[in-house]
Design an enzyme around this catalytic site. Structure first.
Site, PDB file in Angstrom:
ATOM      1  N   ASP A 168       0.956  -0.910  -0.524  1.00 40.15           N
ATOM      2  CA  ASP A 168       0.465  -0.315  -0.073  1.00 40.15           C
ATOM      3  C   ASP A 168       0.465   1.140  -0.023  1.00 40.15           C
ATOM      4  O   ASP A 168      -0.069   2.684   0.577  1.00 40.15           O
ATOM      5  CB  ASP A 168      -0.738  -0.010   1.680  1.00 40.15           C
ATOM      6  CG  ASP A 168      -2.275  -1.102   1.339  1.00 40.15           C
ATOM      7  OD1 ASP A 168      -2.260  -1.526   0.370  1.00 40.15           O
ATOM      8  OD2 ASP A 168      -1.906  -1.375   2.339  1.00 40.15           O
ATOM      9  N   LYS A 223       2.108   2.395  -5.197  1.00 38.13           N
ATOM     10  CA  LYS A 223       2.317   1.441  -6.599  1.00 38.13           C
ATOM     11  C   LYS A 223       1.144   1.866  -7.691  1.00 38.13           C
ATOM     12  O   LYS A 223       1.847   2.039  -8.502  1.00 38.13           O
ATOM     13  CB  LYS A 223       2.706   0.104  -6.272  1.00 38.13           C
ATOM     14  CG  LYS A 223       3.988  -0.277  -5.451  1.00 38.13           C
ATOM     15  CD  LYS A 223       3.640  -1.818  -4.996  1.00 38.13           C
ATOM     16  CE  LYS A 223       2.347  -2.333  -4.163  1.00 38.13           C
ATOM     17  NZ  LYS A 223       1.783  -1.737  -2.695  1.00 38.13           N
ATOM     18  N   GLY A 242      -4.925  -4.574  -4.200  1.00 35.92           N
ATOM     19  CA  GLY A 242      -5.266  -3.477  -3.767  1.00 35.92           C
ATOM     20  C   GLY A 242      -4.635  -1.870  -4.400  1.00 35.92           C
ATOM     21  O   GLY A 242      -4.018  -1.607  -4.145  1.00 35.92           O
ATOM     22  N   HIS A 243      -4.561  -1.650  -5.401  1.00 30.77           N
ATOM     23  CA  HIS A 243      -3.731  -0.342  -6.352  1.00 30.77           C
ATOM     24  C   HIS A 243      -5.064   0.744  -7.404  1.00 30.77           C
ATOM     25  O   HIS A 243      -6.034   0.211  -7.730  1.00 30.77           O
ATOM     26  CB  HIS A 243      -2.948  -1.076  -7.589  1.00 30.77           C
ATOM     27  CG  HIS A 243      -1.816  -1.593  -7.163  1.00 30.77           C
ATOM     28  ND1 HIS A 243      -1.311  -2.937  -8.197  1.00 30.77           N
ATOM     29  CD2 HIS A 243      -2.011  -2.333  -5.737  1.00 30.77           C
ATOM     30  CE1 HIS A 243      -0.029  -3.351  -7.208  1.00 30.77           C
ATOM     31  NE2 HIS A 243      -0.518  -3.299  -6.222  1.00 30.77           N
ATOM     32  N   GLN A 293       1.593  -6.522  -3.291  1.00 36.97           N
ATOM     33  CA  GLN A 293       2.535  -5.967  -1.718  1.00 36.97           C
ATOM     34  C   GLN A 293       3.672  -5.393  -1.905  1.00 36.97           C
ATOM     35  O   GLN A 293       3.438  -4.771  -2.641  1.00 36.97           O
ATOM     36  CB  GLN A 293       2.261  -7.301  -1.254  1.00 36.97           C
ATOM     37  CG  GLN A 293       1.485  -8.310  -1.606  1.00 36.97           C
ATOM     38  CD  GLN A 293       0.386  -8.698  -2.582  1.00 36.97           C
ATOM     39  OE1 GLN A 293       1.718  -9.433  -3.349  1.00 36.97           O
ATOM     40  NE2 GLN A 293      -0.323  -8.707  -2.893  1.00 36.97           N
TER      41      GLN A 293
HETATM   42  P1  GDP Z   1      -0.814   0.345  -3.818  1.00 37.63           P
HETATM   43  O1  GDP Z   1      -1.054  -0.461  -3.219  1.00 37.63           O
HETATM   44  O2  GDP Z   1       0.546   0.244  -3.509  1.00 37.63           O
HETATM   45  O3  GDP Z   1      -1.084   0.487  -4.776  1.00 37.63           O
HETATM   46  O4  GDP Z   1      -1.165   1.583  -2.546  1.00 37.63           O
HETATM   47  P2  GDP Z   1      -3.047   1.727  -2.139  1.00 37.63           P
HETATM   48  O5  GDP Z   1      -3.892   1.636  -3.486  1.00 37.63           O
HETATM   49  O6  GDP Z   1      -3.405   0.752  -1.247  1.00 37.63           O
HETATM   50  O7  GDP Z   1      -2.933   2.793  -1.173  1.00 37.63           O
HETATM   51  C1  GDP Z   1      -2.337   3.521  -1.545  1.00 37.63           C
HETATM   52  C2  GDP Z   1      -3.279   4.653  -0.720  1.00 37.63           C
HETATM   53  O8  GDP Z   1      -2.875   6.504  -0.851  1.00 37.63           O
HETATM   54  C3  GDP Z   1      -4.585   5.485  -1.766  1.00 37.63           C
HETATM   55  O9  GDP Z   1      -5.988   5.606  -1.426  1.00 37.63           O
HETATM   56  C4  GDP Z   1      -3.993   6.181  -2.792  1.00 37.63           C
HETATM   57  O10 GDP Z   1      -5.125   7.285  -3.421  1.00 37.63           O
HETATM   58  C5  GDP Z   1      -3.278   7.169  -1.421  1.00 37.63           C
HETATM   59  N1  GDP Z   1      -2.079   7.587  -1.757  1.00 37.63           N
HETATM   60  C6  GDP Z   1      -1.262   7.978  -2.984  1.00 37.63           C
HETATM   61  N2  GDP Z   1      -0.169   8.506  -3.073  1.00 37.63           N
HETATM   62  C7  GDP Z   1      -0.378   9.684  -1.886  1.00 37.63           C
HETATM   63  C8  GDP Z   1      -0.126  11.151  -0.858  1.00 37.63           C
HETATM   64  O11 GDP Z   1       0.682  10.978  -1.950  1.00 37.63           O
HETATM   65  N3  GDP Z   1      -1.015  11.758  -0.242  1.00 37.63           N
HETATM   66  C9  GDP Z   1      -1.681  11.330  -0.167  1.00 37.63           C
HETATM   67  N4  GDP Z   1      -2.976  11.949   0.927  1.00 37.63           N
HETATM   68  N5  GDP Z   1      -2.631  10.052  -0.558  1.00 37.63           N
HETATM   69  C10 GDP Z   1      -1.996   9.241  -1.637  1.00 37.63           C
HETATM   70  P1  IMO Z   2      -0.651  -4.442  -2.121  1.00 31.60           P
HETATM   71  O1  IMO Z   2      -0.574  -4.759  -3.583  1.00 31.60           O
HETATM   72  C1  IMO Z   2      -1.137  -4.118   2.194  1.00 31.60           C
HETATM   73  C2  IMO Z   2      -1.486  -9.011   3.957  1.00 31.60           C
HETATM   74  C3  IMO Z   2      -2.218  -9.198   3.997  1.00 31.60           C
HETATM   75  C4  IMO Z   2      -2.051  -9.916   5.274  1.00 31.60           C
HETATM   76  C5  IMO Z   2      -0.952 -10.656   4.195  1.00 31.60           C
HETATM   77  C6  IMO Z   2      -1.020 -12.640   3.512  1.00 31.60           C
HETATM   78  O2  IMO Z   2      -2.810  -3.515  -2.548  1.00 31.60           O
HETATM   79  O3  IMO Z   2       0.277  -3.679  -1.311  1.00 31.60           O
HETATM   80  P2  IMO Z   2      -2.411 -12.597   2.164  1.00 31.60           P
HETATM   81  O4  IMO Z   2      -4.257 -12.283   1.598  1.00 31.60           O
HETATM   82  O5  IMO Z   2      -1.126 -12.275   0.121  1.00 31.60           O
HETATM   83  O6  IMO Z   2      -2.372 -14.112   2.659  1.00 31.60           O
HETATM   84  O7  IMO Z   2      -2.368 -11.938   3.208  1.00 31.60           O
HETATM   85  O8  IMO Z   2      -0.248 -10.037   3.236  1.00 31.60           O
HETATM   86  N1  IMO Z   2      -1.139  -8.285   2.404  1.00 31.60           N
HETATM   87  C7  IMO Z   2      -1.235  -6.839   2.012  1.00 31.60           C
HETATM   88  N2  IMO Z   2      -0.878  -5.959   2.912  1.00 31.60           N
HETATM   89  N3  IMO Z   2      -0.972  -4.527   0.528  1.00 31.60           N
HETATM   90  C8  IMO Z   2      -1.347  -5.626  -0.090  1.00 31.60           C
HETATM   91  O9  IMO Z   2      -1.051  -5.051  -1.553  1.00 31.60           O
HETATM   92  C9  IMO Z   2      -1.255  -6.531   0.599  1.00 31.60           C
HETATM   93  N4  IMO Z   2      -1.754  -7.950   0.019  1.00 31.60           N
HETATM   94  C10 IMO Z   2      -1.188  -8.777   0.616  1.00 31.60           C
HETATM   95  O10 IMO Z   2      -3.439  -8.146   4.679  1.00 31.60           O
HETATM   96  O11 IMO Z   2      -1.463  -9.660   6.515  1.00 31.60           O
HETATM   97 MG    MG Z   3      -3.231  -1.412  -1.983  1.00 32.70          MG
END
Ligand code: GDP
Ligand code: IMO
Ligand code: MG
Length: 424
Positions: free
Chosen positions: A13, A16, A40-41, A223
């Site tokens: 998270d 990415k 979840g991207h 991840q």
């Molecule tokens: P990913 O899994 O690495 O793609 O990241 P996620 O989408 O799960 O989580 C990142 C969260 O931070 C999302 O809700 C993005 O919209 C938000 N986000 C990304 N960059 C920034 C930033 O620079 N500032 C803020 N406030 N939110 C951001």
């Molecule tokens: P993105 O790509 C954050 C965590 C889960 C759990 C562990 C194992 O959005 O960054 P799994 O479902 O793989 O058996 O879970 O890994 N986890 C993540 N945490 N971002 C993710 O993906 C994750 N994918 C799995 O919360 O601790």
């Molecule tokens: Mg994510």
């Protein structure tokens, strides 16, 4: 041409999806190499927020191909939902999305096994997203799995039934675990039909041909390094190699083809699910970060655990991945603090160390912090790094010196436009 890689350096998270979307115009192909719908991207532009789980984050840019590589595990049900969510945006997804025949399928029974296994672990549960990731990779390495290429065979149903029978046998050992498989199978087979209508390819052949033809490829990680099956905080990890090496096995590209490795991290740190997190804040500051950063899981909605940035863990991740440049995300979130803390070392059993020990679970780790001045100003409208506050620049310079890798991107908000690129 080379394959550039973008991957997370923390516990996922990091942002990415956002940065892949920002960088996509520089590439011909975006390819996911591991993980599945546990990811979840999030991407935000033109006032709309999109969350992708299986589909690579280059999908919104015209004329860019997106590949789901062999290292990915696909749940046809979630895949169908993702495709349906994209329907209002009039994109030619069938043209721009290709799927590896070698990617493994998540069956409804994989999800059930995930649930049953987590329930059996009780307080020791991993905190899995319960998407069936672990059981699917177990079937892959156990040589029982079903692959996308199998859905094109007339024997698919026969193979499916045989694997389900094995799973049902295992589920019988989980006393009291109830389920209704028939209910889960209808959407699964609908999803399989949809998958059949996509172009399924030998993606390793395709990608290597494109590389030879001079096309630029960006590999999108899921991840983060601290969730890697080998190098993460085992057993509280996911079931794939999230690190640079995973690009080679997850796409079928040779190590010699890897170019830039872009490591992405938050200006602080989060984790969702169970497992050690040395800099976790259980106090008001942690709560403030969660609120200001909207730190709730993109896949499960669970509150993310929040803490200060952890340099020993980041240095480890940079080493394992061979990171060549860094993107620092969510700098805007730290605007609420007068003082920002950075963990430089750990104190373990009275000893001060700057590396991650073998097992950090159940071990008492006291983070040693250095305090830096906060920037205390709104960054979300900032378009020029040069004109940003000195305190932000000092933070960036300090991290670069410690991490020994340049920070080239600073992100100041969730929108595509809130990105300071090429700051060096
Ligand atoms: P990913 O899994 O690495 O793609 O990241 P996620 O989408 O799960 O989580 C990142 C969260 O931070 C999302 O809700 C993005 O919209 C938000 N986000 C990304 N960059 C920034 C930033 O620079 N500032 C803020 N406030 N939110 C951001
Ligand atoms: P993105 O790509 C954050 C965590 C889960 C759990 C562990 C194992 O959005 O960054 P799994 O479902 O793989 O058996 O879970 O890994 N986890 C993540 N945490 N971002 C993710 O993906 C994750 N994918 C799995 O919360 O601790
Ligand atoms: Mg994510």
């Amino acid at each position: 041409m080379k394959v550039d890689v973008l991957l997370g350096l923390q516990w996922g998270d990091e942002g990415k999806g956002k940065i892949v979307d920002v960088l996509t115009p520089n590439y011909s192909i975006i390819a996911r190499f591991q993980g599945g719908p546990n990811a979840g991207h999030t991407l935000e532009f033109e006032g709309i927020k999109h969350v992708l789980h299986t589909i690579p984050s280059g999908i919104f840019r015209k004329d860019v191909l997106n590949i789901i590589g062999n290292g990915v595990v696909i749940d046809p049900v979630i895949f169908q939902k993702e495709i349906e969510k994209l329907a209002p945006f009039n994109m030619d997804i069938k043209k721009n999305l290709l799927i590896s025949k070698k990617a493994h399928l998540i069956l409804p029974t994989h999800r059930l096994l995930d649930q049953a296994s987590e329930a059996a672990k009780g307080i020791n549960k991993i905190g899995s997203t319960l998407k069936g990731i672990g059981p699917t990779y177990m079937d892959k390495t156990g040589r029982n799995g079903l692959r996308v290429g199998d859905i094109l065979s007339p024997k698919f149903k026969e193979k499916y039934d045989a694997l389900v029978e094995k799973h049902v046998g295992i589920l019988k050992h989980h006393e009291g675990f109830e389920y209704n498989l028939t209910e889960l199978e209808a959407p699964f087979f609908e999803g399989i039909e949809l998958l059949r209508s996509f172009t399924c390819i030998d993606s390793e052949q395709f990608l290597n041909k494109e590389l030879k033809a001079g096309k630029r490829i960006l590999a999108e990680g899921a991840q983060g390094t601290m969730l890697d099956i080998d190098f993460g905080t085992y057993p509280f990890v996911t079931s794939s190699n999230t690190v640079t090496a995973g690009t080679c096995t997850g796409l079928g590209v040779a190590p010699t083809t890897i170019g830039s490795v872009i490591g992405i991290f938050k200006a602080y740190c989060t984790r969702v699910g169970s497992g050690p997190f040395p800099t976790e804040l259980m106090d008001e500051d942690g709560e403030k970060i969660r609120k200001e950063g909207n730190e709730f899981g993109s896949t499960t909605g669970r509150p993310r655990r929040c803490g200060w940035i952890d340099l020993p863990a980041l240095k480890y991740a940079i080493m394992i991945n061979g990171v060549t440049e860094l993107s620092m995300m969510k700098a805007d979130v730290l605007s609420i603090f007068d003082t920002i803390k950075v963990c430089t070392h750990y104190k373990i059993n009275g000893e001060i160390v700057d590396y991650l020990p073998f097992d950090i679970d159940g071990v008492e780790i006291t983070p040693i912090y250095k305090e830096l001045r906060g920037w205390n100003c709104d960054l979300t409208d900032l378009h020029n790094y040069a004109s940003s506050s000195q305190a932000l620049k000092d933070y960036v310079t300090y991290l670069e010196k410690e991490l020994e890798v340049p920070i080239t991107v600073v992100s100041v908000g969730p929108d595509r436009k809130q990105t300071l690129q090429n700051i060096k």
